[in-house]
Design a protein around this motif. Structure first.
Motif, short mmCIF file in Angstrom:
data_model
loop_
_atom_site.label_atom_id
_atom_site.label_comp_id
_atom_site.label_asym_id
_atom_site.label_seq_id
_atom_site.Cartn_x
_atom_site.Cartn_y
_atom_site.Cartn_z
N MET A 89 0.83 -1.21 0.00
CA MET A 89 0.00 0.00 0.00
C MET A 89 0.86 1.26 0.00
N ARG A 146 1.83 2.35 -3.48
CA ARG A 146 0.78 2.69 -4.47
C ARG A 146 0.79 4.18 -4.76
N SER A 147 0.86 4.53 -6.03
CA SER A 147 0.90 5.94 -6.41
C SER A 147 -0.43 6.63 -6.16
N ASP A 148 -1.57 5.85 -6.20
CA ASP A 148 -2.86 6.50 -5.96
C ASP A 148 -3.04 6.87 -4.50
N LYS A 160 -8.15 9.21 -2.16
CA LYS A 160 -7.26 8.43 -1.28
C LYS A 160 -8.08 7.81 -0.15
N ARG A 173 -9.93 -0.73 1.31
CA ARG A 173 -8.95 -1.67 1.85
C ARG A 173 -9.36 -2.14 3.24
N TYR A 195 6.49 6.38 2.99
CA TYR A 195 6.37 6.43 1.54
C TYR A 195 7.21 7.61 1.04
#
Length: 755
Positions: free
Chosen positions: A76, A79-81, A92, A99, A176
């Protein structure tokens, strides 16, 4: 009677035959018992291994479940989104909510910026909140992605209360980053601890009713995270229970805090794949009575069988033993009478077997030998007592002598004019005389036992002091021993003052200590400072008029006032030379004063050595012609060295002028340049009379000259070589000499090569 005698004559062999028969029966009984014991141990081992297997299954299922969450959260975070700043917050949040719905134990999922502010989360919980101080946020930035079980803090009031129990979570968080690898924030997940409870129930529920088995999960600090309500959140220690830290699984019989014994199987979490694990230990316990019920049934059967056989053969053995032991008892009674001094020998028994007769004879011989040895032992004991008394008196005399020596040494130290300080190898003060009390202001009672560095070492020197002690502890060597050193110390009022200190190392191994005698040199330093200031002032005051006189005399000598009478010209030459000598003296005194005060400037730079040497030879050429001496350069190398141009010319000029001055007319002074490993050696060689042996050890001292005759005949101030030594050492080099009476002298200057 004949039958009885025949039996006795047969000897001990017949009785041993019977004894071996009995032993065969007994060994059979023991073998049955051993088989029963091993069977019991095997059953116990099987039961214990069964519990350990349950613990291992539970631990493995927990690790695999955590690995799935670990891997999912890491994916997760990539993930770019979710991580891209181009994606809308609502989108988002929708991804996070979806999820969360896929796995019901995700209590909360949130995305923060690099400062710990929650940007977006499931169901908008904690959005905008600052979580920078939460452990999961800090640990994720430090590379620790999994946090142990903890109760809810910020989410406690936001999540619904379904079972009236405190909410607990396991944290999984990953940072991230942008495309350049720069961290932008943290993706964090709170995994409900209810997940672990259901894992435990899925394995234990089928066995709980039938075998009354309980499971516990303990974290690495010994806190029970999951288990019976009465034990939850209590603290236990694994080591006292015999669960060693190097065992991953097994079983033990443990006495629990409730006073009851349990058979406990255990398995330690080892992680799974790249999930490192949290150090959990799964314990599966069963009451010892319930666990070993089959064992007890086997033990009871073996016990009753053994008792029956033992009673039977014991009865037979007793009858036989009495028969065998009767002569031995009579022999023992006779031996006891000897022990009580009621007899001097053991009576010989007529009605006994032959071995008893032999034993009686041997015992009588032994008794006789012991009586003789007892007499000898008494005599030896008296001798030893006398020797012990003599040794005791000698030790008392030696102890008295040691105490007298100790008192004498302490009296000497106390009456010494200098302060004495004793320091052990740990740096703590062990001795502190009355002069030390006066010098530093600390009484002996206050100083002894305290670290020396805290009492007398100024703050700015403490790191170097500690470094020297560390080197001594590692190598056993220190380069300050048995030397007179000048150091700055501080007294109780914080005032620094100079002392002259001599340090020694006394004793051996554990009794070794440092002894230091300190002498206050404050007054001497003041006198030296006044002397240096006086010399500097006088030298500067002399330099100005001497320069004018020298210039005037130089013009007169050169004929600026016209031709002078011969006798006047001779007087002018003498005056000019004397003025030159006086100027050199003043310059040398000023250089010495600058060196001692640390004010002499050096401009050291990397440069070719040969031009410096040739320049020095040019400056000495006229002086050499005056003495009709040739100066020859012999250089087989050309290299760069880090030197101060002017100061190195001053050194070479001084060495060459000395060599010229002490060489006979028409002689040759050689200047050699050679490479010596990583150094360059300049050697000035003359063929004069050499240096007297009694003068060599003080040749580099200030105002040092071989004798007054030399001073009158050759001139000089006696400061040149001292100045040369100081300048060479400032360059990181050394100066030395070799001399032989009647053969000449060689001065060596060794300089480091340029790196």
């Amino acid at each position: 009677m004949n039958i009885k005698k025949s039996i006795y004559d047969r000897g001990l062999g017949a009785y041993l035959a019977l004894a071996f028969s009995l032993m065969t029966v007994v060994l059979t009984l023991i073998l049955v018992e051993v088989i029963g014991v091993f069977a019991t141990q095997q059953v116990k081992s099987n039961i214990g291994n069964g519990l350990a297997e349950l613990a291992l299954q539970t631990s493995d299922k927990l690790d695999r479940g955590m690995y799935e969450r670990f891997r999912e959260v890491r994916l997760m975070s990539l993930r770019s989104d979710l991580t891209s700043s181009q994606v809308d917050v609502a989108e988002k949040r929708q991804v996070l909510d979806e999820r969360q719905q896929t796995y019901g134990y995700y209590a909360w999922i949130g995305l923060t910026d690099i400062n710990g502010k929650v940007l977006v989360s499931t169901r908008k919980m904690l959005e905008g909140a600052d979580v920078s101080q939460r452990p999961w946020f800090r640990n994720a930035l430090q590379g620790k992605n999994v946090g142990d079980v903890h109760e809810a803090v910020l989410l406690a009031k936001l999540l619904p209360d379904t079972n009236n129990e405190p909410k607990r979570f396991v944290d999984v968080a990953f940072p991230y980053a942008n495309r350049d690898g720069q961290p932008l924030g943290v993706l964090g997940v709170h995994l409900s601890w209810q997940w672990a409870r259901e894992v435990e129930q899925s394995i234990m529920q089928p066995l709980a009713t039938r075998r009354q088995v309980e499971a516990l999960i303990v974290n690495d600090s010994g806190t029970i995270l999951l288990g019976p309500t009465s034990l939850r959140d209590t603290q236990i220690s694994m080591e006292p229970y015999g669960i060693a830290s190097d065992l991953s699984s097994g079983f033990r019989v443990l006495k629990w805090s409730d006073g009851r014994e349990y058979l406990v199987g255990f398995s330690k979490s080892q992680g799974y794949a790249d999930y490192p694990g949290l150090g959990w230990t799964v314990l599966v316990r069963q009451n010892i009575d319930d666990a070993y019920a089959p064992v007890k049934r086997i033990q009871r059967r073996v016990l009753w069988s053994g008792i029956a056989l033992a009673l039977l053969f014991s009865l037979l053995g007793w009858v036989v033993a009495r028969r065998i032991a009767q002569p031995m008892r009579a022999l023992a009674d006779s031996a006891q009478k000897v022990q009580l001094r009621e007899a001097t020998e053991i009576a010989v028994l007529d009605a006994s077997y032959s071995e008893v007769h032999q034993l009686t004879a041997s015992l009588n011989a032994l008794v006789d030998n012991l009586l003789h040895k007892e007499a000898a032992l008494k005599e030896l004991n008296q001798s030893l007592e006398q020797r012990v008394q003599q040794r005791t008196r000698e030790l008392e005399d030696a102890l008295a002598s040691v105490r007298a020596n100790e008192a004498r040494i302490r009296t000497i130290i106390e009456t010494a004019q200098d302060a004495f300080v004793g320091v052990d190898l740990n740096g703590s003060i062990t001795d502190w005389n009355s002069r030390a009390e006066q010098m530093f202001g600390w009484t002996s009672k206050e100083a002894i036992g305290r670290p020396l560095i805290q009492l007398v070492v100024p703050e700015r020197f403490r790191n170097s002091y500690a470094g020297a002690m560390n080197i001594f502890h590692r190598t056993g060597e220190i380069n300050l021993l048995n030397q007179r050193l000048e150091r700055l110390v501080v007294n109780r009022d914080g005032k620094e003052f100079p002392v002259e200190v001599t340090i020694g190392l006394a004793g051996e191994k554990d009794t070794a200590f440092f002894s230091a005698f300190l002498h206050d040199i404050s007054e001497r330093k003041k006198v030296e400072q006044m002397k240096n200031e006086f010399i500097s002032t006088v030298s500067h005051e002399l330099r100005t008029p001497l320069t004018a006189i020298r210039a005037s005399l130089s013009m007169l000598v050169d004929g600026m006032a016209g031709e002078l009478p011969a006798d006047v010209q001779g007087l002018l030459d003498i005056s000019y030379k004397s003025c030159e000598r006086l100027v050199r003296l003043v310059n040398d005194v000023l250089d010495i004063e600058k060196i001692e005060s640390g004010n002499m400037e050096f401009h050291i730079r990397k440069q070719p050595l040969l031009p410096v040497v040739r320049h020095a030879m040019e400056t000495i050429d006229a002086y050499a012609r005056q003495y009709r001496v040739n100066v020859q350069l012999d250089a087989d190398i050309e290299m760069d060295v880090p030197v101060d141009h002017d100061r190195m010319i001053q050194v070479l000029h001084n060495l060459l002028s000395n060599a010229i001055k002490f060489s006979p007319p028409e002689a040759t002074v050689q200047l050699l340049i050679r490479q010596m490993n990583d150094r360059v050696r300049l050697s000035v060689i003359d063929h004069g009379a050499g240096i007297p042996a009694k003068f060599r050890n003080r040749i580099f001292q200030k105002f040092a000259q071989a004798d007054s005759t030399d001073s009158r005949q050759k001139g000089g101030t006696g400061l040149g070589l001292s100045i040369c030594k100081s300048i060479v050492e400032e360059h990181g080099g050394t100066i030395s000499f070799e001399s032989e009476a009647g053969q000449g002298t060689v001065f060596h200057v060794d300089l480091p090569m340029a790196v």
